[in-house]
Design an enzyme around this catalytic site. Sequence first.
Site: not given
Ligand code: NCD
Length: 309
Positions: A56-57, A135
């Site tokens: 996603r990111t 994050h």
């Molecule tokens: C999260 C992360 O990378 O911290 N994922 C994300 O960016 N949506 C959560 C996770 O990995 O559990």
Amino acid sequence: MTLHHVLSAHQFLDTALVEELFSLASALEENDKNRALAPSLKGRVLATVFYEPSTRTRFSFETAMLKLGGQVVTTESASHFSSAIKGESLEDSIRIISGYADAIVLRHFERGASQRAAQVSSVPVINAGDGDGEHPTQALLDLYTIKKETGRLNNLRIALVGDLLYGRTIHSLVTLLTCFDRITIHLISPPQLRLPEPYKDVLRSKGIPFEESAALDALDHSVDVVYATRVQKERFAKEEDYLRLKDAYRIDRGVMEKLYQRAIVMHPLPRVTEIAPEVDRDPRAAYFRQARNGLYIRMALLQMVLGGD
Ligand code: NCD
């Protein structure tokens, strides 16, 4: 307002800044739906440098940049494909990349990595996850989702469930929530995965009431938001510790039946076993809408950071 580096949720404890970001995100969403986006970042280049996996990111940042007319250079496995394998330091890699790109989105396995990167970068650095640290862009899209779904950011009862020790999305979200009034937080985690004290201190310093429980049975079903998280396998030194805790909680139909009719269930994703697939059909399951909101929040962030029109 303009932004330079985006490193921590602590930079967003100004509700005017958050409101501006959200109104820009919603305008961009509207324009995108009407196929009327202006190419405001034309000629600009974003580098996405990921030392840890991401779906996603990375995709949402890259899509955001492309939709705004900019371009992207990327390495999705920086530990393997960049010069890190030859022994180059993070600092040197960032010095070099900041000579090519106009902004850098960095995900790294060490807490504090984006602060280090920002110290040597000649262009803005956006923290896309630094180990078990923070994050911040996820927390901003989480907050945006709460606002869109519940219609407010004040007067909310929120349960944070799962790995609160290593979950960096939780650390940033807890920090951001302190900006708002009449927030109460229920922390539900195994004793080994409790929210670290510095984040509890942030809550205490802002007078945000919170309670801690170990069992999902303790969940007050009248909460407005249930935010579930994955047990962060990659942070455990011993696999057996992870295996013991990984299935600590599962939100399933039984939990949903008891939950308040207008509550929402969130998750930063990826989920493993924390939310049963049967919950996806429930309109209160907001996690896929939440992921989608990431696109617009990241468009707005890029616009603010790169100063697009
Ligand atoms: C999260 C992360 O990378 O911290 N994922 C994300 O960016 N949506 C959560 C996770 O990995 O559990």
